[in-house]
Structure formats: structure tokens, C-alpha cells
Design an enzyme around this catalytic site. Structure first.
Site, PDB file in Angstrom:
ATOM      1  N   ARG A 246     -42.592 -19.629  21.030  1.00 16.35           N
ATOM      2  CA  ARG A 246     -43.519 -21.085  20.863  1.00 16.35           C
ATOM      3  C   ARG A 246     -44.739 -20.960  21.412  1.00 16.35           C
ATOM      4  O   ARG A 246     -45.020 -20.669  22.571  1.00 16.35           O
ATOM      5  CB  ARG A 246     -42.706 -22.142  21.232  1.00 16.35           C
ATOM      6  CG  ARG A 246     -41.276 -22.448  20.435  1.00 16.35           C
ATOM      7  CD  ARG A 246     -41.471 -22.807  19.053  1.00 16.35           C
ATOM      8  NE  ARG A 246     -40.180 -22.988  18.300  1.00 16.35           N
ATOM      9  CZ  ARG A 246     -39.530 -22.218  17.660  1.00 16.35           C
ATOM     10  NH1 ARG A 246     -39.969 -20.884  17.646  1.00 16.35           N
ATOM     11  NH2 ARG A 246     -38.521 -22.375  17.002  1.00 16.35           N
ATOM     12  N   GLU A 275     -50.437 -24.110  12.965  1.00 17.09           N
ATOM     13  CA  GLU A 275     -50.110 -23.362  11.959  1.00 17.09           C
ATOM     14  C   GLU A 275     -50.207 -24.023  10.770  1.00 17.09           C
ATOM     15  O   GLU A 275     -49.780 -25.185  10.259  1.00 17.09           O
ATOM     16  CB  GLU A 275     -48.859 -22.839  12.318  1.00 17.09           C
ATOM     17  CG  GLU A 275     -48.637 -21.878  13.577  1.00 17.09           C
ATOM     18  CD  GLU A 275     -47.279 -21.510  13.720  1.00 17.09           C
ATOM     19  OE1 GLU A 275     -46.593 -21.664  12.816  1.00 17.09           O
ATOM     20  OE2 GLU A 275     -47.025 -20.675  14.815  1.00 17.09           O
ATOM     21  N   HIS A 294     -46.563 -16.159  12.138  1.00 17.22           N
ATOM     22  CA  HIS A 294     -45.088 -16.625  12.410  1.00 17.22           C
ATOM     23  C   HIS A 294     -43.996 -16.106  11.512  1.00 17.22           C
ATOM     24  O   HIS A 294     -43.540 -16.765  10.596  1.00 17.22           O
ATOM     25  CB  HIS A 294     -45.157 -18.167  12.114  1.00 17.22           C
ATOM     26  CG  HIS A 294     -44.093 -18.941  13.065  1.00 17.22           C
ATOM     27  ND1 HIS A 294     -44.237 -20.068  13.490  1.00 17.22           N
ATOM     28  CD2 HIS A 294     -42.886 -18.323  13.585  1.00 17.22           C
ATOM     29  CE1 HIS A 294     -43.389 -20.436  14.217  1.00 17.22           C
ATOM     30  NE2 HIS A 294     -42.168 -19.268  14.219  1.00 17.22           N
TER      31      HIS A 294
END
Length: 332
Positions: A246, A275, A294
Site C-alpha cells: 500500500r 491511482e 498496481h
């Protein structure tokens, strides 16, 4: 607005169950589960693009009984749910989603997930940094040959921050590469670490001794900014950081300064404060970085688990026997 306590937690459908699938970036959600074979009349609406704000989210979910969320791509707050009187069920891929408010007001169910993908991507980023793969790829395309000298993993030290499912896989691979492996977390089981051949150490010792530091903690208020200015100052000059967990675990501004100063040898990042990454994000100009969008959990195998179990969750909810419950709005 309808109070969540007034909502029938598992109504019997009198018509199609409208299901909104959010953040299907690759347009594959309908191909990974047998939606048309469900014993319910499901009406799917699939949203590929990120939703800009709460109003856009409300518009996307308006009239839907079910929302399927992909990990933490879209935050969901109770204030939004209160604007959606038809919503009965939220399904999140994975069992934990920090972007969903704790007291959402409707039932939230989750899915299983594999730890293989994030662990594998961690090592892709480590090797890309240590062997300068991005720079060498560009050099070959430009007609150059062998422009850098890499660092072997064998004989170096890996610091694993968080020895859970993913951290354990990463530590095991590090040992296979012939690395000394250190581990730290606030709740580390020292006995289990030693049984694995991993050395439990204090955080400061891990940072000072490691050539590669890899983060595998869950994000919480306690773990936020586990790495900041003081921690980067402790790290071995030239060490690299990899974060597939994270973004909030790292103070991004401090990370950029450590990269710009040359103290940090590089950073491999799969997670970001915002994001998708914005065009003016300072990390785009930071030196010695490998940035991926990601991708840790983005594998065909994991997507099949996610969407098949999301469908199972919906069917079980309407059968009155919810599966993999994360939040139960029926509890007092």
C-alpha cells in the site's frame, strides 16, 4: 434518504437484480465468471473508467442492488450509500478493502485471493532494479550494449517488512536466491520467523542492514508512513525499496527526496497515493524508479477467483445465506 436499518437485508427479487461492476479496466469481468448461468436474473452494467467523484459513483450505482468493487480502486463511503436506496450488497474482491468505510450500512462480502501474484511481482521489481533492466532495455533499442553493471542477489541482504502470506513467499524466494533474510513488523512472531530461517530484528536494524527492503504490511493508522525521512536516513546507501503493498506505508515526498539525493539506490513501486497515477505526479520524474500500475493481484488466475466468487456471493446473498461476510448491516 433511506436509513440502512429500514432496508430488507436480503429481499426476494421481483425483477432483474441490477449489478454494477466497477473499475473493470481491462474489460474482462464478464469473461471470468458464468454470469449468464446464475439462478438469478442479473442485469449487469460494467464500468471500465475510474469514477471521478462521489457524484459520478452515485450515478453509476443508481438503481443497482449490488455493486462489485475491484480492490481499492474506488472508495465507497456511507454518505454515498445513503444516496443509493436500492443498494443492498457490496462485493469487494479480496477479504479486506481499506477504501470501504467501516460502517457502510449495507452488507459487504468478499472473495478469496492468491498471494502468488504480488510476491511474483515483488521479485520482478527487485530484479529490474538490481540489474537495471529498464535502462538496459532502452539502451539495446538505442543501439547500445551493456551500459550498466548490476548487483547480484546472492550474498546480499533482504529486509521483509511484514511476514504474512505475501511476505512469507517473498522471504522464501530470497532464501532460494542465497540472500540473508531479515524481518520486522510490530506483531512479528519471532519463533515462526526463526523456524523459517528468517532473522527477526528491530526495524532500525533491518533498514540499516538491508540491500533490498520490501514492504508487505496492511495499511492502518499505526502502519501509515512506516517509512519516512528518518527511516530513509537509516537505510544503507544504494539500497532499493520495493512496495507492492500500500502506498500509505511510505511518505512519498520523503521517498522522492531520498531518490533525488542519490541516497536510495532505487524504488520499485506498484502502489501510489492516487491511482491511476496523475500526469504530474513527482514519482514520474524521480530517478532510478520502476513503476507498475498496481499489477500485484492482476493475473488471470486471481481474476477468475475474484469474479467467480463475486457471483457466488450475490447468489448466496439472495438465497439468504451470505458467504464471506466482511460487514453485516443486520448486526445491531
Amino acid at each position: 434518504m433511506q436509513n440502512s436499518a429500514d432496508r430488507d437485508p436480503a429481499p426476494t427479487p421481483t425483477g432483474p437484480v441490477r449489478v454494477a461492476i466497477l473499475d473493470d479496466y481491462q474489460d474482462v469481468a464478464t469473461s471470468f465468471a458464468p454470469w449468464s448461468e446464475a439462478p438469478l436474473d442479473l442485469e449487469l452494467s460494467v464500468h471500465r473508467a475510474p469514477l471521478a467523484d462521489d457524484d459520478a459513483l452515485v450515478a453509476a450505482l443508481d438503481g443497482c442492488q449490488v455493486a462489485v468493487l475491484m480492490r481499492e480502486r474506488t472508495p465507497l463511503r456511507r454518505a454515498v450509500v445513503e444516496r443509493l436506496p436500492d443498494l443492498r450488497l457490496v462485493v469487494t474482491t479480496g477479504r479486506a478493502n481499506s477504501a470501504i468505510e467501516a460502517d457502510l450500512g449495507v452488507m459487504v462480502c468478499g472473495t478469496d485471493s492468491s498471494s502468488a501474484g504480488p510476491a511474483e511481482l515483488t521479485w520482478a521489481l527487485v530484479t529490474a532494479l538490481r540489474r537495471h533492466l529498464i535502462a538496459e532495455d532502452r539502451a539495446v533499442r538505442a543501439g547500445e550494449w551493456q551500459s550498466t553493471v548490476g548487483e547480484a542477489l546472492e550474498g546480499s541482504t533482504l529486509g521483509v517488512v511484514g511476514l504474512g502470506r505475501i511476505g512469507t513467499r517473498v522471504a522464501t524466494v530470497g532464501q532460494a536466491f542465497g540472500m540473508r533474510v531479515l524481518a520486522w513488523s510490530a506483531n512479528l512472531d519471532h519463533g515462526r520467523a526463526r523456524e523459517m530461517g528468517v532473522e527477526p530484528v528491530a526495524k532500525d536494524e533491518l533498514l540499516a542492514a538491508s540491500d533490498v527492503v520490501s514492504l508487505h504490511l496492511r495499511l492502518s493508522e499505526r502502519s501509515r508512513h512506516t517509512l519516512g525521512e528518518p527511516e530513509f536516513a537509516l537505510m544503507r546507501p544504494g539500497a532499493v525499496l520495493v512496495n507492492t503493498a500500500r502506498s500509505g506505508l511510505v511518505d512519498t515526498a520523503a521517498l522522492c527526496r531520498a531518490l533525488e539525493s542519490g541516497r536510495l539506490g532505487g524504488a520499485g513501486l506498484d502502489v501510489f497515493d492516487r491511482e491511476p497515477l496523475g500526469p504530474k505526479d513527482p514519482l514520474l520524474d524521480a530517478p532510478r524508479t520502476v513503476l507498475t500500475p498496481h499489477l500485484g493481484y492482476v493475473t488471470r488466475q486471481n481474476y477468475r477467483i475474484f469474479y467467480e466468487q463475486a457471483l457466488e456471493d450475490i447468489v448466496a446473498f439472495y438465497a439468504g445465506s451470505p458467504l464471506r461476510v466482511v460487514q453485516d448491516a443486520r448486526r445491531p
